[in-house]
Design a protein around this motif. Structure first.
Motif, PDB file in Angstrom:
ATOM      1  N   THR A  57       0.871  -1.176   0.000  1.00 21.15           N
ATOM      2  CA  THR A  57       0.000   0.000   0.000  1.00 21.15           C
ATOM      3  C   THR A  57       0.902   1.218   0.000  1.00 21.15           C
ATOM      4  OG1 THR A  57      -0.107   0.054   2.422  1.00 21.15           O
ATOM      5  CG2 THR A  57      -1.851  -1.162   1.272  1.00 21.15           C
ATOM      6  N   LEU A  58       0.328   2.374  -0.341  1.00 26.45           N
ATOM      7  CA  LEU A  58       1.110   3.602  -0.401  1.00 26.45           C
ATOM      8  C   LEU A  58       0.469   4.691   0.454  1.00 26.45           C
ATOM      9  CD1 LEU A  58       1.946   3.838  -4.230  1.00 26.45           C
ATOM     10  CD2 LEU A  58       3.467   3.102  -2.382  1.00 26.45           C
ATOM     11  N   GLY A  59       1.315   5.509   1.056  1.00 25.65           N
ATOM     12  CA  GLY A  59       0.862   6.663   1.826  1.00 25.65           C
ATOM     13  C   GLY A  59       1.559   7.909   1.331  1.00 25.65           C
ATOM     14  N   PRO A  60       1.131   9.086   1.785  1.00 30.44           N
ATOM     15  CA  PRO A  60       1.674  10.358   1.297  1.00 30.44           C
ATOM     16  C   PRO A  60       3.186  10.465   1.350  1.00 30.44           C
ATOM     17  CG  PRO A  60      -0.289  10.747   2.604  1.00 30.44           C
ATOM     18  CD  PRO A  60       0.022   9.284   2.749  1.00 30.44           C
ATOM     19  N   GLY A  61       3.828   9.859   2.318  1.00 29.34           N
ATOM     20  CA  GLY A  61       5.279   9.954   2.403  1.00 29.34           C
ATOM     21  C   GLY A  61       6.014   9.136   1.371  1.00 29.34           C
ATOM     22  N   GLU A  62       5.269   8.368   0.566  1.00 31.43           N
ATOM     23  CA  GLU A  62       5.903   7.471  -0.397  1.00 31.43           C
ATOM     24  C   GLU A  62       5.715   7.925  -1.840  1.00 31.43           C
ATOM     25  OE1 GLU A  62       5.351   3.128   1.174  1.00 31.43           O
ATOM     26  OE2 GLU A  62       3.771   4.369   2.055  1.00 31.43           O
ATOM     27  N   TRP A  63       5.189   9.093  -2.059  1.00 31.64           N
ATOM     28  CA  TRP A  63       5.080   9.611  -3.421  1.00 31.64           C
ATOM     29  C   TRP A  63       5.596  11.040  -3.490  1.00 31.64           C
ATOM     30  CZ3 TRP A  63      -0.304   8.357  -1.755  1.00 31.64           C
ATOM     31  CH2 TRP A  63      -0.994   9.461  -1.247  1.00 31.64           C
ATOM     32  N   THR A  64       5.932  11.432  -4.696  1.00 33.10           N
ATOM     33  CA  THR A  64       6.394  12.802  -4.933  1.00 33.10           C
ATOM     34  C   THR A  64       5.223  13.750  -5.048  1.00 33.10           C
ATOM     35  OG1 THR A  64       8.228  11.822  -6.184  1.00 33.10           O
ATOM     36  CG2 THR A  64       7.887  14.207  -6.406  1.00 33.10           C
ATOM     37  N   ALA A  65       4.193  13.328  -5.777  1.00 26.52           N
ATOM     38  CA  ALA A  65       2.989  14.137  -5.962  1.00 26.52           C
ATOM     39  C   ALA A  65       1.840  13.215  -6.319  1.00 26.52           C
ATOM     40  CB  ALA A  65       3.195  15.181  -7.056  1.00 26.52           C
ATOM     41  N   ALA A  66       0.634  13.731  -6.155  1.00 22.08           N
ATOM     42  CA  ALA A  66      -0.561  12.942  -6.474  1.00 22.08           C
ATOM     43  C   ALA A  66      -1.614  13.834  -7.085  1.00 22.08           C
ATOM     44  CB  ALA A  66      -1.108  12.280  -5.211  1.00 22.08           C
ATOM     45  N   VAL A  67      -2.450  13.235  -7.920  1.00 19.83           N
ATOM     46  CA  VAL A  67      -3.590  13.934  -8.482  1.00 19.83           C
ATOM     47  C   VAL A  67      -4.826  13.082  -8.217  1.00 19.83           C
ATOM     48  CG1 VAL A  67      -3.267  12.890 -10.771  1.00 19.83           C
ATOM     49  CG2 VAL A  67      -4.568  15.006 -10.552  1.00 19.83           C
ATOM     50  N   ARG A  68      -5.924  13.733  -7.890  1.00 23.41           N
ATOM     51  CA  ARG A  68      -7.169  12.996  -7.646  1.00 23.41           C
ATOM     52  C   ARG A  68      -7.984  12.898  -8.936  1.00 23.41           C
ATOM     53  NH1 ARG A  68      -7.743  12.105  -2.332  1.00 23.41           N
ATOM     54  NH2 ARG A  68      -6.733  13.536  -0.854  1.00 23.41           N
ATOM     55  N   SER A  69      -8.654  11.759  -9.088  1.00 20.84           N
ATOM     56  CA  SER A  69      -9.545  11.582 -10.238  1.00 20.84           C
ATOM     57  C   SER A  69     -10.731  10.732  -9.807  1.00 20.84           C
ATOM     58  CB  SER A  69      -8.816  10.922 -11.414  1.00 20.84           C
ATOM     59  OG  SER A  69      -8.509   9.567 -11.123  1.00 20.84           O
ATOM     60  N   SER A  70     -11.753  10.723 -10.648  1.00 20.39           N
ATOM     61  CA  SER A  70     -12.926   9.879 -10.431  1.00 20.39           C
ATOM     62  C   SER A  70     -13.395   9.422 -11.800  1.00 20.39           C
ATOM     63  CB  SER A  70     -14.029  10.659  -9.700  1.00 20.39           C
ATOM     64  OG  SER A  70     -15.147   9.829  -9.455  1.00 20.39           O
ATOM     65  N   ARG A  71     -12.790   8.338 -12.261  1.00 21.31           N
ATOM     66  CA  ARG A  71     -13.089   7.857 -13.609  1.00 21.31           C
ATOM     67  C   ARG A  71     -13.017   6.334 -13.642  1.00 21.31           C
ATOM     68  NH1 ARG A  71      -8.552  10.408 -17.380  1.00 21.31           N
ATOM     69  NH2 ARG A  71      -9.664   9.143 -18.942  1.00 21.31           N
ATOM     70  N   GLU A  72     -13.794   5.769 -14.539  1.00 25.30           N
ATOM     71  CA  GLU A  72     -13.800   4.314 -14.676  1.00 25.30           C
ATOM     72  C   GLU A  72     -12.413   3.843 -15.107  1.00 25.30           C
ATOM     73  OE1 GLU A  72     -15.594   0.598 -14.426  1.00 25.30           O
ATOM     74  OE2 GLU A  72     -16.373   2.552 -13.845  1.00 25.30           O
TER      75      GLU A  72
END
Length: 432
Positions: A162-177
């Motif tokens: 699993t991944l948490g905020p400390g394990e990525w450089t950046a994130a983007v939210r989406s809601s798509r199939e």
């Protein structure tokens, strides 16, 4: 800022994270982070030339007119990859699937950036790898930049990672199939092949299966079995149906008892809903799904893989058809060897005996040797079953002729005879 989440209302600017000359990897098939890959294509000219390693495509975002500035490579010619390769826009690396994590984490093919689709956070605040782990886990640990797409429509799938905020450089939210892949069509001949393969599978066997019409048709012939297990590179809708029927419980697995294990999930929304928060399904890394010790330890591992053609001595071409690269070396060798080492295991290669008037049992392969004859397996066509393990060259030819389409047997026997004579001369020669 490391661990930051770019709000949905903000435009994702990949130029902040991707530099010219970088190598990028992303999740394949239904695990493709579509918002990120679409943005990469849209911003490719602003970013500058980059290298991309792509897996099995579930959709065709990479088109000849939209990949200038992108240097593409892959381990497979599946789906839209075939057209890109034919156009000279995609290079193929013929590599065993178990080696892909090493290739992407060291040496000239090392990835600098990885795009990952993850689910919404669970009750602990962590995000599952959702529909794809396989070689991504290794790259996440080695890449300089990890960008995740938090898709609230991606299922939460159990697994080792699993991944948490400390394990990525950046994130983007989406809601798509998530990208979807329909089941392959199975002809009457494919169903006949599948019935022959199914006759070999006993209650309690652990199943591995490749992608395509033949492996899917085999799974649909096994609903009358009991306590089957699943340990595979892929989990598809045919496997889901096998679990829903009660045939695949995993009750006799040596490892991961009661759990279906796969590297990635490929199907439609029906399958996504099935795997969502389902404790009987785990998505794991290639380092686990394709590990030789794990495979050989499985109870009665039946490796069910297809091929483009098989020669009369048992060598397999799973890559090139009619001069076009449409397949892959993939994990067939990993699984066939694992099944051969498993107690009661069955290394199976299944295919129709002919296609479009041409025999797929051949005297000499028309493409590369994806699996050598030294790893000769149980070959299955609609005409029967030939267990080549331990057979002499002469006996292999006899058995393979029996599996061939009757229309082609005479011509095939005539073509095979001088090759067999040459083999005799080689084996009688003196090595100096």
């Amino acid at each position: 800022m490391p661990g930051s989440v770019i709000g949905a209302e903000q435009s994702l600017d990949l130029t902040r994270f991707v530099r010219p000359g970088d190598s990028i990897v992303w999740g394949q098939a239904c695990g493709e982070p579509q918002t990120l890959t679409e943005r990469l294509v849209a911003q490719r000219h602003q970013i500058g030339p980059v290298r991309c390693f792509v897996g099995i495509p579930a959709r065709s975002i990479l088109q000849p007119e939209s990949v200038d500035g992108l240097s593409l490579s892959s381990y497979c010619g599946t789906g839209s990859n075939a057209a890109l390769h034919q156009a000279g826009l995609l290079e193929i690396a013929p590599v065993h699937y178990s080696r892909i994590p090493d290739l992407l984490t060291s040496g000239p093919a090392r990835a600098d950036v990885v795009f990952v689709q993850v689910s919404a956070a669970d009750e602990t605040g962590r995000h599952s790898m959702s529909l794809t782990d396989d070689y991504l886990s290794a790259v996440i640990d080695s890449a300089a930049v990890v960008i995740v797409e938090i898709n609230d429509r991606a299922p939460v799938v159990a697994g080792a990672r699993t991944l948490g905020p400390g394990e990525w450089t950046a994130a983007v939210r989406s809601s798509r199939e998530p990208a979807q892949m329909e089941s392959a069509h199975a002809s009457d001949v494919v169903h006949a092949v599948a019935r022959n393969v199914a006759s070999l599978i006993e209650d309690g066997a652990t199943l591995q299966f490749g992608i395509g019409a033949v492996p899917e048709a085999v799974l649909r012939e096994l609903h009358g079995r009991r306590d089957l297990g699943i340990h595979s590179g892929v989990l598809n809708e045919a496997a889901m149906e096998l679990m829903e029927s009660g045939a695949a419980t995993g009750a006799r697995k040596s490892l991961d008892r009661g759990i279906a294990v796969a590297g990635f999930v490929t199907g439609t929304r029906r399958l996504f809903d099935f795997v969502d928060r389902n404790p009987a399904v785990n998505v794991r890394s290639t380092g686990y799904t394709h590990d030789s010790a794990i495979l050989s330890a499985q109870h009665a591992l039946a490796a069910i893989n297809s091929a483009i053609e098989v020669d009369v001595f048992g060598a397999v071409n799973a890559e090139v058809a009619a001069g076009k690269y449409v397949g892959a070396v993939g994990g067939a060798m990993d699984f066939l060897r694992g099944a051969a080492a498993s107690r009661g295991g069955l290394p199976i290669v299944a295919l129709p005996s002919s296609a479009r008037g041409r025999s797929r049992i051949v005297a000499a392969l028309g493409g590369p040797v994806s699996t050598p004859r030294a790893d000769a397996a149980i070959i299955v066509t609609e005409n029967g079953i030939a267990d080549l393990r331990g057979l002499s060259l002469e006996r292999r030819v006899e058995e393979m002729l029996r599996l061939a389409d009757p229309v082609h047997r005479g011509e095939l026997a005539a073509a095979a005879e001088p090759i067999l004579r040459g083999e005799h001369q080689l084996t009688r020669g003196t090595v100096r």
